[in-house]
Design a protein around this motif. Structure first.
Motif, PDB file in Angstrom:
ATOM      1  N   PRO A 188       0.801  -1.231   0.000  1.00 57.46           N
ATOM      2  CA  PRO A 188       0.000   0.000   0.000  1.00 57.46           C
ATOM      3  C   PRO A 188       0.833   1.280   0.000  1.00 57.46           C
ATOM      4  O   PRO A 188       0.443   2.266  -0.632  1.00 57.46           O
ATOM      5  N   LEU A 189       1.979   1.285   0.648  1.00 56.73           N
ATOM      6  CA  LEU A 189       2.827   2.487   0.659  1.00 56.73           C
ATOM      7  C   LEU A 189       3.280   2.881  -0.746  1.00 56.73           C
ATOM      8  O   LEU A 189       3.497   4.052  -1.025  1.00 56.73           O
ATOM      9  N   GLU A 190       3.397   1.897  -1.635  1.00 55.31           N
ATOM     10  CA  GLU A 190       3.883   2.163  -2.983  1.00 55.31           C
ATOM     11  C   GLU A 190       2.872   2.920  -3.845  1.00 55.31           C
ATOM     12  O   GLU A 190       3.260   3.507  -4.854  1.00 55.31           O
ATOM     13  N   ILE A 191       1.614   2.908  -3.469  1.00 47.47           N
ATOM     14  CA  ILE A 191       0.612   3.619  -4.267  1.00 47.47           C
ATOM     15  C   ILE A 191       0.203   4.942  -3.624  1.00 47.47           C
ATOM     16  O   ILE A 191      -0.643   5.647  -4.140  1.00 47.47           O
ATOM     17  N   MET A 192       0.845   5.256  -2.501  1.00 51.49           N
ATOM     18  CA  MET A 192       0.508   6.494  -1.788  1.00 51.49           C
ATOM     19  C   MET A 192       1.432   7.633  -2.186  1.00 51.49           C
ATOM     20  O   MET A 192       2.622   7.442  -2.410  1.00 51.49           O
ATOM     21  N   ASP A 193       0.860   8.824  -2.230  1.00 51.87           N
ATOM     22  CA  ASP A 193       1.597  10.040  -2.549  1.00 51.87           C
ATOM     23  C   ASP A 193       2.267  10.544  -1.276  1.00 51.87           C
ATOM     24  O   ASP A 193       1.614  11.096  -0.390  1.00 51.87           O
ATOM     25  N   ARG A 194       3.568  10.375  -1.196  1.00 49.12           N
ATOM     26  CA  ARG A 194       4.298  10.739   0.023  1.00 49.12           C
ATOM     27  C   ARG A 194       4.441  12.245   0.199  1.00 49.12           C
ATOM     28  O   ARG A 194       4.797  12.713   1.261  1.00 49.12           O
ATOM     29  N   SER A 195       4.135  13.009  -0.850  1.00 49.41           N
ATOM     30  CA  SER A 195       4.199  14.473  -0.728  1.00 49.41           C
ATOM     31  C   SER A 195       2.871  15.065  -0.257  1.00 49.41           C
ATOM     32  O   SER A 195       2.787  16.245   0.042  1.00 49.41           O
ATOM     33  N   CYS A 196       1.860  14.227  -0.148  1.00 52.06           N
ATOM     34  CA  CYS A 196       0.530  14.663   0.285  1.00 52.06           C
ATOM     35  C   CYS A 196       0.549  15.019   1.779  1.00 52.06           C
ATOM     36  O   CYS A 196       1.174  14.336   2.595  1.00 52.06           O
ATOM     37  N   ALA A 197      -0.161  16.068   2.131  1.00 56.27           N
ATOM     38  CA  ALA A 197      -0.227  16.505   3.530  1.00 56.27           C
ATOM     39  C   ALA A 197      -0.800  15.406   4.425  1.00 56.27           C
ATOM     40  O   ALA A 197      -0.340  15.219   5.555  1.00 56.27           O
ATOM     41  N   ASP A 198      -1.797  14.665   3.936  1.00 59.11           N
ATOM     42  CA  ASP A 198      -2.369  13.563   4.721  1.00 59.11           C
ATOM     43  C   ASP A 198      -1.326  12.492   5.021  1.00 59.11           C
ATOM     44  O   ASP A 198      -1.330  11.892   6.094  1.00 59.11           O
ATOM     45  N   TYR A 199      -0.443  12.221   4.072  1.00 57.06           N
ATOM     46  CA  TYR A 199       0.602  11.227   4.296  1.00 57.06           C
ATOM     47  C   TYR A 199       1.516  11.673   5.425  1.00 57.06           C
ATOM     48  O   TYR A 199       1.799  10.919   6.351  1.00 57.06           O
ATOM     49  N   LYS A 200       1.959  12.907   5.344  1.00 61.81           N
ATOM     50  CA  LYS A 200       2.886  13.426   6.350  1.00 61.81           C
ATOM     51  C   LYS A 200       2.243  13.484   7.728  1.00 61.81           C
ATOM     52  O   LYS A 200       2.882  13.223   8.737  1.00 61.81           O
TER      53      LYS A 200
END
Length: 137
Positions: free
Chosen positions: A63-75
């Motif tokens: 799942p981490l591979e499909i997530m946008d790590r620059s997204c505020a929700d991710y951070k």
């Protein structure tokens, strides 16, 4: 949204923003691959953890591979935390903005479309789009 079914003759296109350039281009490519495109905007139609699990398994990705790590929700919600697989699926189910790129599901296969042309990976399987009597063998 438990009414989604993965029909082999239908291309299921999953995205979180259809108005981006990538979203528009991916939709156009999807229509060139299959006459039957079912578009799911996960910003409006939530995916359950069960559906996410099926898609993740088809993609053969974490799942981490499909997530946008620059997204505020991710951070805010993920960075620095340890989640189980179930926890990651829950995060995806409740935070559609985390999806980095569209996902296409067609003929029991899935493609993570970082580029709109990634949908062309289905082209070799799309002979079923042409009626049998018109196919060139």
């Amino acid at each position: 949204m438990s009414s989604i079914q993965f029909h082999p003759n239908e291309l299921l296109l999953i995205y979180n923003d259809p108005n981006t350039t990538t979203g528009k281009q991916t939709r156009a490519y999807a229509k060139s691959v299959s006459n039957n495109v079912n578009e799911v905007n996960i910003s409006n139609d939530n995916f359950t953890t069960t559906l996410w699990k099926e898609v993740i398994n088809m993609l053969n990705l974490h799942p981490l591979e499909i997530m946008d790590r620059s997204c505020a929700d991710y951070k805010e919600k993920i960075e620095g935390n340890n989640f189980t697989m179930t926890g990651m699926l829950e995060v995806l189910a409740h935070n559609p903005t985390l999806l980095k790129a569209p996902i296409a599901v067609y003929q029991n296969k899935a493609v993570f479309c970082l580029k709109p042309t990634d949908l062309l990976k289905f082209e070799s399987n799309s002979a079923s789009k042409v009626p049998p009597h018109l196919r060139r063998e």
